[in-house]
Motif scaffolding. Sequence first.
Motif, PDB file in Angstrom:
ATOM      1  N   GLY A  68      55.799  12.705  99.285  1.00  0.00           N
ATOM      2  CA  GLY A  68      54.374  12.415  99.270  1.00  0.00           C
ATOM      3  C   GLY A  68      53.613  12.951  98.069  1.00  0.00           C
ATOM      4  N   GLN A  69      54.302  13.273  96.992  1.00  0.00           N
ATOM      5  CA  GLN A  69      53.606  13.778  95.807  1.00  0.00           C
ATOM      6  C   GLN A  69      52.794  12.639  95.172  1.00  0.00           C
ATOM      7  N   GLU A  70      51.480  12.759  95.269  1.00  0.00           N
ATOM      8  CA  GLU A  70      50.570  11.680  94.887  1.00  0.00           C
ATOM      9  C   GLU A  70      50.634  11.296  93.418  1.00  0.00           C
ATOM     10  N   HIS A  71      50.905  12.249  92.537  1.00  0.00           N
ATOM     11  CA  HIS A  71      50.912  11.905  91.112  1.00  0.00           C
ATOM     12  C   HIS A  71      51.978  10.869  90.769  1.00  0.00           C
ATOM     13  N   ILE A  72      53.019  10.779  91.565  1.00  0.00           N
ATOM     14  CA  ILE A  72      54.066   9.777  91.343  1.00  0.00           C
ATOM     15  C   ILE A  72      53.500   8.375  91.568  1.00  0.00           C
ATOM     16  N   GLU A  73      52.653   8.249  92.545  1.00  0.00           N
ATOM     17  CA  GLU A  73      52.014   6.962  92.824  1.00  0.00           C
ATOM     18  C   GLU A  73      50.898   6.661  91.830  1.00  0.00           C
ATOM     19  N   LYS A  74      50.156   7.677  91.406  1.00  0.00           N
ATOM     20  CA  LYS A  74      48.952   7.482  90.590  1.00  0.00           C
ATOM     21  C   LYS A  74      49.228   7.283  89.101  1.00  0.00           C
ATOM     22  N   ALA A  75      50.285   7.864  88.580  1.00  0.00           N
ATOM     23  CA  ALA A  75      50.589   7.702  87.152  1.00  0.00           C
ATOM     24  C   ALA A  75      50.931   6.236  86.881  1.00  0.00           C
ATOM     25  N   PRO A  76      50.520   5.708  85.736  1.00  0.00           N
ATOM     26  CA  PRO A  76      50.800   4.301  85.454  1.00  0.00           C
ATOM     27  C   PRO A  76      52.279   3.983  85.223  1.00  0.00           C
ATOM     28  N   VAL A  77      53.046   4.986  84.823  1.00  0.00           N
ATOM     29  CA  VAL A  77      54.478   4.784  84.570  1.00  0.00           C
ATOM     30  C   VAL A  77      55.258   5.977  85.107  1.00  0.00           C
ATOM     31  N   ILE A  78      56.377   5.673  85.753  1.00  0.00           N
ATOM     32  CA  ILE A  78      57.331   6.707  86.143  1.00  0.00           C
ATOM     33  C   ILE A  78      58.635   6.391  85.429  1.00  0.00           C
ATOM     34  N   LEU A  79      59.128   7.357  84.687  1.00  0.00           N
ATOM     35  CA  LEU A  79      60.438   7.230  84.062  1.00  0.00           C
ATOM     36  C   LEU A  79      61.415   7.985  84.956  1.00  0.00           C
ATOM     37  N   VAL A  80      62.351   7.263  85.529  1.00  0.00           N
ATOM     38  CA  VAL A  80      63.346   7.873  86.411  1.00  0.00           C
ATOM     39  C   VAL A  80      64.574   8.132  85.553  1.00  0.00           C
ATOM     40  N   ILE A  81      64.793   9.395  85.260  1.00  0.00           N
ATOM     41  CA  ILE A  81      65.891   9.779  84.385  1.00  0.00           C
ATOM     42  C   ILE A  81      67.099  10.090  85.259  1.00  0.00           C
ATOM     43  N   CYS A  82      68.219   9.494  84.882  1.00  0.00           N
ATOM     44  CA  CYS A  82      69.417   9.562  85.719  1.00  0.00           C
ATOM     45  C   CYS A  82      70.619  10.078  84.936  1.00  0.00           C
ATOM     46  N   ALA A  83      71.495  10.759  85.644  1.00  0.00           N
ATOM     47  CA  ALA A  83      72.779  11.178  85.085  1.00  0.00           C
ATOM     48  C   ALA A  83      73.798  10.084  85.393  1.00  0.00           C
ATOM     49  N   ASN A  84      74.523   9.674  84.368  1.00  0.00           N
ATOM     50  CA  ASN A  84      75.551   8.650  84.521  1.00  0.00           C
ATOM     51  C   ASN A  84      76.907   9.351  84.460  1.00  0.00           C
ATOM     52  N   TYR A  85      77.406   9.726  85.642  1.00  0.00           N
ATOM     53  CA  TYR A  85      78.641  10.507  85.719  1.00  0.00           C
ATOM     54  C   TYR A  85      79.838   9.790  85.100  1.00  0.00           C
ATOM     55  N   VAL A  86      79.958   8.498  85.366  1.00  0.00           N
ATOM     56  CA  VAL A  86      81.127   7.752  84.899  1.00  0.00           C
ATOM     57  C   VAL A  86      81.244   7.808  83.381  1.00  0.00           C
ATOM     58  N   ARG A  87      80.103   7.722  82.707  1.00  0.00           N
ATOM     59  CA  ARG A  87      80.121   7.718  81.240  1.00  0.00           C
ATOM     60  C   ARG A  87      80.754   9.001  80.694  1.00  0.00           C
ATOM     61  N   SER A  88      80.370  10.155  81.240  1.00  0.00           N
ATOM     62  CA  SER A  88      80.923  11.404  80.705  1.00  0.00           C
ATOM     63  C   SER A  88      82.254  11.773  81.349  1.00  0.00           C
ATOM     64  N   MET A  89      82.457  11.391  82.596  1.00  0.00           N
ATOM     65  CA  MET A  89      83.732  11.704  83.254  1.00  0.00           C
ATOM     66  C   MET A  89      84.880  10.917  82.637  1.00  0.00           C
ATOM     67  N   SER A  90      84.571   9.790  81.997  1.00  0.00           N
ATOM     68  CA  SER A  90      85.634   8.996  81.361  1.00  0.00           C
ATOM     69  C   SER A  90      86.339   9.804  80.275  1.00  0.00           C
TER      70      SER A  90
END
Length: 175
Positions: A68-90
């Motif tokens: 329920g963190q409101e700033h996530i809804e209110k900001a015009p953009v959310i950048l969801v940064i993700c770890a790509n395990y397969v890329r480094s585990m290769s």
Amino acid sequence: MDSSEFLAFLESRQSVREYGDEPVTEEEISSILKAASAAPSAGNMEAWDVIVVRSEDQREALAEAAFGQEHIEKAPVILVICANYVRSMSRYGERGILYALEDATIACTFMMLAAHALRLQSCWTGAFEDDAVREVLNMPAHIRPISLLAVGKGAVPAARTERMPVGEHVHTETW
């Protein structure tokens, strides 16, 4: 920029949770993402990905996943940064999991500082339910959301958050 200007730049950045309606441009997003590409990366594997979220419905669902963190809804953009395990585990096997987490974290830091350089505000959010974020964004199982970076033009808090003295973190030669 000399070292004192750089330190002043870093110290002037603050987490912002109040955003206006002004959109973040494609050019600004592109600049932020280019900065992430300049981030150090284990073995140059760049084991991170980002999902750019602008949709109000998606931001609302992400805010719910973020307790329920409101700033996530209110900001015009959310950048969801993700770890790509397969890329480094290769290349690195199980150790690649750690490297993917580090790569994503450093990339997010560079994004946050790039937003600041563009005179945009941001807030790094790490408190969320991973599986709920995965479901909202239809993410594959080998991708882990690391942070929700709210970005926009916002109201900078009047007072800075107190920080621990640097000496509290530093140990010389041994703990």
